[in-house]
Design an enzyme around this catalytic site. Sequence first.
Site, PDB file in Angstrom:
ATOM      1  N   SER A 183       0.841  -1.198   0.000  1.00 43.24           N
ATOM      2  CA  SER A 183       0.000   0.000   0.000  1.00 43.24           C
ATOM      3  C   SER A 183       0.869   1.237   0.000  1.00 43.24           C
ATOM      4  CB  SER A 183      -0.863   0.009   1.263  1.00 43.24           C
ATOM      5  OG  SER A 183      -1.519   1.255   1.417  1.00 43.24           O
ATOM      6  N   TYR A 196      -2.013  -1.177  10.833  1.00 45.03           N
ATOM      7  CA  TYR A 196      -2.108  -1.602   9.429  1.00 45.03           C
ATOM      8  C   TYR A 196      -0.918  -1.103   8.610  1.00 45.03           C
ATOM      9  CZ  TYR A 196      -3.857  -1.559   4.589  1.00 45.03           C
ATOM     10  OH  TYR A 196      -4.000  -1.709   3.223  1.00 45.03           O
TER      11      TYR A 196
HETATM   12  P1  NAD Z   1     -11.321  -6.375   0.231  1.00 41.92           P
HETATM   13  O1  NAD Z   1     -12.076  -6.249   1.494  1.00 41.92           O
HETATM   14  O2  NAD Z   1     -12.070  -6.559  -1.018  1.00 41.92           O
HETATM   15  O3  NAD Z   1     -10.258  -7.542   0.312  1.00 41.92           O
HETATM   16  C1  NAD Z   1      -9.624  -7.933   1.496  1.00 41.92           C
HETATM   17  C2  NAD Z   1      -9.857  -9.428   1.622  1.00 41.92           C
HETATM   18  O4  NAD Z   1      -9.026  -9.929   2.669  1.00 41.92           O
HETATM   19  C3  NAD Z   1     -11.268  -9.796   1.991  1.00 41.92           C
HETATM   20  O5  NAD Z   1     -12.074  -9.955   0.851  1.00 41.92           O
HETATM   21  C4  NAD Z   1     -11.062 -11.119   2.736  1.00 41.92           C
HETATM   22  O6  NAD Z   1     -11.356 -12.195   1.864  1.00 41.92           O
HETATM   23  C5  NAD Z   1      -9.587 -11.155   3.051  1.00 41.92           C
HETATM   24  N1  NAD Z   1      -9.343 -11.406   4.468  1.00 41.92           N
HETATM   25  C6  NAD Z   1      -9.149 -10.517   5.463  1.00 41.92           C
HETATM   26  N2  NAD Z   1      -8.967 -11.159   6.623  1.00 41.92           N
HETATM   27  C7  NAD Z   1      -9.049 -12.496   6.359  1.00 41.92           C
HETATM   28  C8  NAD Z   1      -8.927 -13.671   7.138  1.00 41.92           C
HETATM   29  N3  NAD Z   1      -8.668 -13.622   8.467  1.00 41.92           N
HETATM   30  N4  NAD Z   1      -9.071 -14.867   6.528  1.00 41.92           N
HETATM   31  C9  NAD Z   1      -9.328 -14.945   5.202  1.00 41.92           C
HETATM   32  N5  NAD Z   1      -9.427 -13.860   4.408  1.00 41.92           N
HETATM   33  C10 NAD Z   1      -9.286 -12.662   4.986  1.00 41.92           C
HETATM   34  O7  NAD Z   1     -10.407  -5.073   0.154  1.00 41.92           O
HETATM   35  P2  NAD Z   1      -9.169  -4.667  -0.782  1.00 41.92           P
HETATM   36  O8  NAD Z   1      -9.022  -3.227  -0.541  1.00 41.92           O
HETATM   37  O9  NAD Z   1      -9.311  -5.192  -2.148  1.00 41.92           O
HETATM   38  O10 NAD Z   1      -7.960  -5.384  -0.083  1.00 41.92           O
HETATM   39  C11 NAD Z   1      -7.016  -6.170  -0.784  1.00 41.92           C
HETATM   40  C12 NAD Z   1      -5.619  -5.743  -0.401  1.00 41.92           C
HETATM   41  O11 NAD Z   1      -5.408  -4.416  -0.850  1.00 41.92           O
HETATM   42  C13 NAD Z   1      -5.363  -5.737   1.094  1.00 41.92           C
HETATM   43  O12 NAD Z   1      -4.093  -6.299   1.357  1.00 41.92           O
HETATM   44  C14 NAD Z   1      -5.344  -4.257   1.425  1.00 41.92           C
HETATM   45  O13 NAD Z   1      -4.533  -4.003   2.541  1.00 41.92           O
HETATM   46  C15 NAD Z   1      -4.756  -3.694   0.154  1.00 41.92           C
HETATM   47  N6  NAD Z   1      -4.954  -2.257  -0.060  1.00 41.92           N
HETATM   48  C16 NAD Z   1      -6.206  -1.726  -0.166  1.00 41.92           C
HETATM   49  C17 NAD Z   1      -6.356  -0.371  -0.393  1.00 41.92           C
HETATM   50  C18 NAD Z   1      -7.704   0.266  -0.526  1.00 41.92           C
HETATM   51  O14 NAD Z   1      -7.802   1.492  -0.504  1.00 41.92           O
HETATM   52  N7  NAD Z   1      -8.764  -0.466  -0.677  1.00 41.92           N
HETATM   53  C19 NAD Z   1      -5.226   0.435  -0.514  1.00 41.92           C
HETATM   54  C20 NAD Z   1      -3.965  -0.127  -0.408  1.00 41.92           C
HETATM   55  C21 NAD Z   1      -3.844  -1.482  -0.184  1.00 41.92           C
END
Ligand code: NAD
Length: 291
Positions: A183, A196
């Site tokens: 991120s 985080y």
């Molecule tokens: P999202 O909620 O769609 O995806 C996160 C997923 O993590 C969930 O769908 C879930 O399946 C999984 N997860 C979390 N805890 C879990 C557990 N204990 N067991 C099994 N699965 C688990 O959201 P996203 O934003 O697409 O997140 C994906 C990645 O992107 C993450 O690593 C997040 O940190 C990163 N990210 C997101 C953003 C943003 O703004 N959305 C920005 C930078 C990085």
Amino acid sequence: MENPKEKYPKPPFQEQSQTWPGLAGKMEPKPDHGETSYKGSGRLKGRRALITGGDSGMGRAAAIAYAREGADVAINYYPSEEPDAREVIELIKAEGVHAEAIPGDLREEAFCVRLVNEAIEKLGGLDIIVNNAGRQQAHESIMDISTADFDATMKTNIYAPFWIIKAALPHLQPGSVIIGTTSEQAYDPTPDLYDYAQTKAATMNYIKSLAKQLGPKGIRVNGVAPGPIWTPLQVSGGASMEKLKKFGSQTVFGRPGQPAELASIYVQLADSNASFTTGAVYGASGGAGQP
Ligand code: NAD
Ligand code: MG
């Protein structure tokens, strides 16, 4: 031609909140994961991918794109995300490739090992691992973060990739790739994401160390560093309501990114054409600069 500024919804967004981990299907507006837009061209034909958090967000965008590029795909997700996961499984199957759903809690080492073994068994091997699942819960003060909260974030974001990579490594042939979702928080943390943000710095760091360690084995390790992206993580505790209503307004396009806008990055890093790219972190932050 498309103007990136006008391509997707802009804030203000309506108030909404879901219990963790949230569902993409219940968000308003619904995120775009490339369901109707991503077009493949056989870039990953015959490859076998495991994607954690493959039900929604960046993981779902990568899963759809990988399937359309010809890869067999196994997705992991938390059991309560079954409705989102079902949609992804149907989309993968529609491409005529193998789709496997392996739900379970990544905070448990035994499950992470079983996840890898099941994916290998069901897909007949593995050569793309996307450690994408993540936990983000915003807290204004460090004083509000319990040890259990802190531990859950560390387990999900740092331990799970460690356990998954260790379980998979003996099975990875030269040409395999490991991709981590880090991120912009890794290098420019906001004050409400104390726990985080440090896990994302750790992710960026393991990408660079493992790339050096595994390069001699012919295995590439890279990362993707998103900026603010419209996903369930943000509406299920990841952002305060105040932040959510103006989500993405600070980017140069005045809007959050959509998962679909990162799909091609996950494809590029997995494609053997990118054979000299390892230890790299590709940003998609809407103008925040280099990771
Ligand atoms: P999202 O909620 O769609 O995806 C996160 C997923 O993590 C969930 O769908 C879930 O399946 C999984 N997860 C979390 N805890 C879990 C557990 N204990 N067991 C099994 N699965 C688990 O959201 P996203 O934003 O697409 O997140 C994906 C990645 O992107 C993450 O690593 C997040 O940190 C990163 N990210 C997101 C953003 C943003 O703004 N959305 C920005 C930078 C990085
Ligand atoms: Mg989800």
